[in-house]
Design an enzyme around this catalytic site. Structure first.
Site: not given
Ligand code: ATP
Ligand code: MG
Length: 137
Positions: A9, A49, A112, A115, A126
């Site tokens: 990211k 997303y 974070n 992804h 994806e």
């Molecule tokens: P990613 O899809 O980015 O790999 P993930 O699968 O671990 O992450 P998801 O639930 O898919 O988590 O959420 C996608 C992204 O949305 C997360 O990587 C994070 O950056 C953001 N996100 C998730 N939960 C929160 C939250 N509570 N507050 C802010 N941002 C969040």
């Molecule tokens: Mg995810």
């Protein structure tokens, strides 16, 4: 062979973590089958997303992903979807174990670093969003 979609990211690219992250996947033994650096459009980020569009953080998340350079990659190898997620660690870096990418390199859930696809079917979806078939080895 199993494939997953991994993206560094904008916070990861801005902080100079590209080499560190790619090295972890290389050293693990996975094979890089596609990679490109892109500043994603809003449409691309929203499509990626789409499953989170009702979440309160969806708008800021899309804005953040479009804010800079993303390193989009496809990695291949046995169990790469699940193992890739284990290497990445929990969504919130404050809860990710030391030794994982997020556990070692981040502190902010909205920033974070990386992804990774959460299932084989998600990975196929994806990869299709980010790459044309002819861009894959
Ligand atoms: P990613 O899809 O980015 O790999 P993930 O699968 O671990 O992450 P998801 O639930 O898919 O988590 O959420 C996608 C992204 O949305 C997360 O990587 C994070 O950056 C953001 N996100 C998730 N939960 C929160 C939250 N509570 N507050 C802010 N941002 C969040
Ligand atoms: Mg995810």
């Amino acid at each position: 062979m199993e494939r997953t979609f991994i993206a560094i990211k904008p916070d990861g690219t801005n902080r100079g973590l590209i080499g560190e992250i790619i090295a972890r996947f290389e050293k693990k033994g996975y094979k890089l089958v596609a990679m490109k650096a892109v500043k994603p459009s809003k449409e691309l980020a929203e499509t990626h997303y789409d499953a989170l569009k009702e979440k309160p953080f969806f708008g800021p998340l899309v804005e953040f992903i479009c804010s800079g350079l993303v390193i989009a990659m496809v990695w291949e190898g046995t169990g790469v979807v699940k193992t890739g997620r284990q290497m990445i660690g929990a969504t919130n870096p404050l809860e990710s174990a030391p030794g994982t990418i997020r556990g070692d390199l981040g502190i902010d859930v909205g920033r974070n670093v990386i992804h990774g696809s959460d299932a084989v079917e998600t990975a196929e979806r994806e990869i299709g969003i980010w790459f044309k078939p002819e861009e894959l080895v």
